[in-house]
Design an enzyme around this catalytic site. Structure first.
Site, PDB file in Angstrom:
ATOM      1  N   THR A 197       0.909  -1.107   0.005  1.00  0.00           N
ATOM      2  CA  THR A 197       0.072   0.023  -0.140  1.00  0.00           C
ATOM      3  C   THR A 197       0.947   1.323  -0.085  1.00  0.00           C
ATOM      4  O   THR A 197       1.853   1.460   0.868  1.00  0.00           O
ATOM      5  CB  THR A 197      -0.915   0.045   1.301  1.00  0.00           C
ATOM      6  OG1 THR A 197      -0.114  -0.055   2.475  1.00  0.00           O
ATOM      7  CG2 THR A 197      -2.093  -1.157   1.151  1.00  0.00           C
ATOM      8  N   GLU A 208      -3.874   4.729   2.645  1.00  0.00           N
ATOM      9  CA  GLU A 208      -3.107   4.008   1.668  1.00  0.00           C
ATOM     10  C   GLU A 208      -3.683   3.286   0.434  1.00  0.00           C
ATOM     11  O   GLU A 208      -4.682   2.860   0.564  1.00  0.00           O
ATOM     12  CB  GLU A 208      -2.678   2.713   2.696  1.00  0.00           C
ATOM     13  CG  GLU A 208      -2.340   3.034   4.058  1.00  0.00           C
ATOM     14  CD  GLU A 208      -1.821   2.068   4.815  1.00  0.00           C
ATOM     15  OE1 GLU A 208      -1.493   0.805   4.407  1.00  0.00           O
ATOM     16  OE2 GLU A 208      -1.622   2.241   6.142  1.00  0.00           O
ATOM     17  N   ILE A 228      -2.389  -0.302  -5.506  1.00  0.00           N
ATOM     18  CA  ILE A 228      -2.626  -0.225  -7.109  1.00  0.00           C
ATOM     19  C   ILE A 228      -2.642  -1.819  -7.703  1.00  0.00           C
ATOM     20  O   ILE A 228      -1.807  -2.585  -7.337  1.00  0.00           O
ATOM     21  CB  ILE A 228      -1.690   0.727  -7.639  1.00  0.00           C
ATOM     22  CG1 ILE A 228      -1.417   2.102  -7.130  1.00  0.00           C
ATOM     23  CG2 ILE A 228      -1.890   0.606  -9.208  1.00  0.00           C
ATOM     24  CD1 ILE A 228      -0.432   2.867  -7.616  1.00  0.00           C
TER      25      ILE A 228
HETATM   26  P1  ADP Z   1       5.018   0.970   3.513  1.00  0.00           P
HETATM   27  O1  ADP Z   1       4.995   0.600   4.997  1.00  0.00           O
HETATM   28  O2  ADP Z   1       6.330   1.611   3.426  1.00  0.00           O
HETATM   29  O3  ADP Z   1       3.892   1.682   2.724  1.00  0.00           O
HETATM   30  P2  ADP Z   1       4.368  -1.476   2.142  1.00  0.00           P
HETATM   31  O4  ADP Z   1       4.596  -2.704   2.254  1.00  0.00           O
HETATM   32  O5  ADP Z   1       2.847  -0.847   2.341  1.00  0.00           O
HETATM   33  O6  ADP Z   1       5.234  -0.576   2.706  1.00  0.00           O
HETATM   34  O7  ADP Z   1       4.762  -1.091   0.731  1.00  0.00           O
HETATM   35  C1  ADP Z   1       4.500   0.043  -0.133  1.00  0.00           C
HETATM   36  C2  ADP Z   1       5.430   0.403  -1.282  1.00  0.00           C
HETATM   37  O8  ADP Z   1       5.516  -0.685  -2.387  1.00  0.00           O
HETATM   38  C3  ADP Z   1       4.772   1.872  -2.009  1.00  0.00           C
HETATM   39  O9  ADP Z   1       5.244   2.921  -1.455  1.00  0.00           O
HETATM   40  C4  ADP Z   1       5.372   1.484  -3.322  1.00  0.00           C
HETATM   41  O10 ADP Z   1       6.604   1.980  -3.445  1.00  0.00           O
HETATM   42  C5  ADP Z   1       5.649   0.176  -3.536  1.00  0.00           C
HETATM   43  N1  ADP Z   1       4.747  -0.738  -4.397  1.00  0.00           N
HETATM   44  C6  ADP Z   1       5.118  -1.783  -5.243  1.00  0.00           C
HETATM   45  N2  ADP Z   1       4.085  -2.049  -6.025  1.00  0.00           N
HETATM   46  C7  ADP Z   1       2.843  -1.427  -5.596  1.00  0.00           C
HETATM   47  C8  ADP Z   1       1.362  -1.441  -5.816  1.00  0.00           C
HETATM   48  N3  ADP Z   1       0.869  -2.235  -6.655  1.00  0.00           N
HETATM   49  N4  ADP Z   1       0.560  -0.710  -5.104  1.00  0.00           N
HETATM   50  C9  ADP Z   1       1.141   0.100  -4.001  1.00  0.00           C
HETATM   51  N5  ADP Z   1       2.482   0.199  -3.923  1.00  0.00           N
HETATM   52  C10 ADP Z   1       3.253  -0.478  -4.695  1.00  0.00           C
HETATM   53 MG    MG Z   2       1.801   0.999   2.915  1.00  0.00          MG
END
Ligand code: ADP
Ligand code: MG
Length: 157
Positions: free
Chosen positions: A29, A81, A84
Site C-alpha cells: 500500500t 493507503e 494499485i
Molecule cells: P510501507 O509501510 O512503506 O507503505 P508497504 O509494504 O505498504 O510499505 O509497501 C508500499 C510500497 O510498495 C509503496 O510505497 C510502493 O513504493 C511499492 N509498491 C509496489 N507495487 C505497489 C502497488 N501495486 N501498489 C502500491 N504500492 C506498491
Molecule cells: Mg503501506
C-alpha cells in the site's frame, strides 16, 4: 455518508509507511504523507474505497484504498493507503501518486487471523475491479486530472 464527497481527487508524495508488512502479504500500500492526509475532508468515513491511480505520469490503473486510523500516531491521525491493482517492477517511494476515489466498499474491520484479512482484501479487490468497469466509474479513468504534466497540485478538482 461516504458517498457525498465522491468522486474525490487527490495527489501527493508517496512516503514510507510504518511497516505493517503489507508487501509481505502481497498487497503493498502506497502511503500518502501526513500533509496530504490532513487535507482530506475530516468527515470522510474510514473504510475501504476504490478508484483510479497513476504514479508520476504513468498509466492509470484500478486501485483499492484504505482510510484508517494510523497506529503510528496512536490512532489520533488518519492514514490513507493505496493498493494499485498492477504489478510494478520497482518501488516508487518519493514519486507523486494521483488518485480519484470513486466508490466505497465497506467500513474498517478487525480480523481474527491474517488469512481472514487477506481473504477480505482479495474480495475488496475483486469488488473494485467489477465496479470500476461500470460506465459511471470507468469514465473517471479518462479524467483530465490524470493528464496534467505538473503533478504538483494537492487536492485539485
Ligand atoms: P510501507 O509501510 O512503506 O507503505 P508497504 O509494504 O505498504 O510499505 O509497501 C508500499 C510500497 O510498495 C509503496 O510505497 C510502493 O513504493 C511499492 N509498491 C509496489 N507495487 C505497489 C502497488 N501495486 N501498489 C502500491 N504500492 C506498491
Ligand atoms: Mg503501506
Amino acid at each position: 455518508g461516504a458517498m457525498r464527497q465522491l468522486p474525490y481527487f487527490c495527489r501527493g508524495e508517496v512516503v514510507k509507511g510504518f511497516g505493517r508488512g503489507s508487501k509481505e502479504l502481497g498487497i503493498p500500500t502506497a502511503n500518502f504523507s501526513e500533509q496530504v492526509v490532513e487535507s482530506f475532508p475530516s468527515d470522510i468515513p474510514t473504510g475501504i474505497y476504490y478508484g483510479w491511480a497513476c504514479v508520476g505520469n504513468g498509466d492509470v490503473h484500478k486501485m483499492v484504498l484504505s482510510i484508517g486510523w494510523n497506529p503510528f500516531y496512536k490512532n489520533i491521525k488518519k492514514s490513507v493507503e493505496t493498493h494499485i491493482i498492477h504489478t510494478f517492477k520497482e518501488d516508487f517511494y518519493g514519486e507523486i501518486l494521483s488518485i480519484v476515489i470513486t466508490g466505497y466498499i465497506r467500513p474498517e474491520k478487525n480480523f481474527d487471523s491474517i488469512d481472514a484479512l487477506i481473504l477480505a482484501i482479495q474480495e475488496d479487490i475483486e469488488e473494485a475491479k467489477r465496479q470500476l468497469d461500470l460506465p459511471e466509474h470507468l469514465k473517471l479513468k479518462e479524467d483530465n486530472f490524470f493528464h496534467q504534466p505538473e503533478g504538483k497540485i494537492v487536492n485539485s478538482r
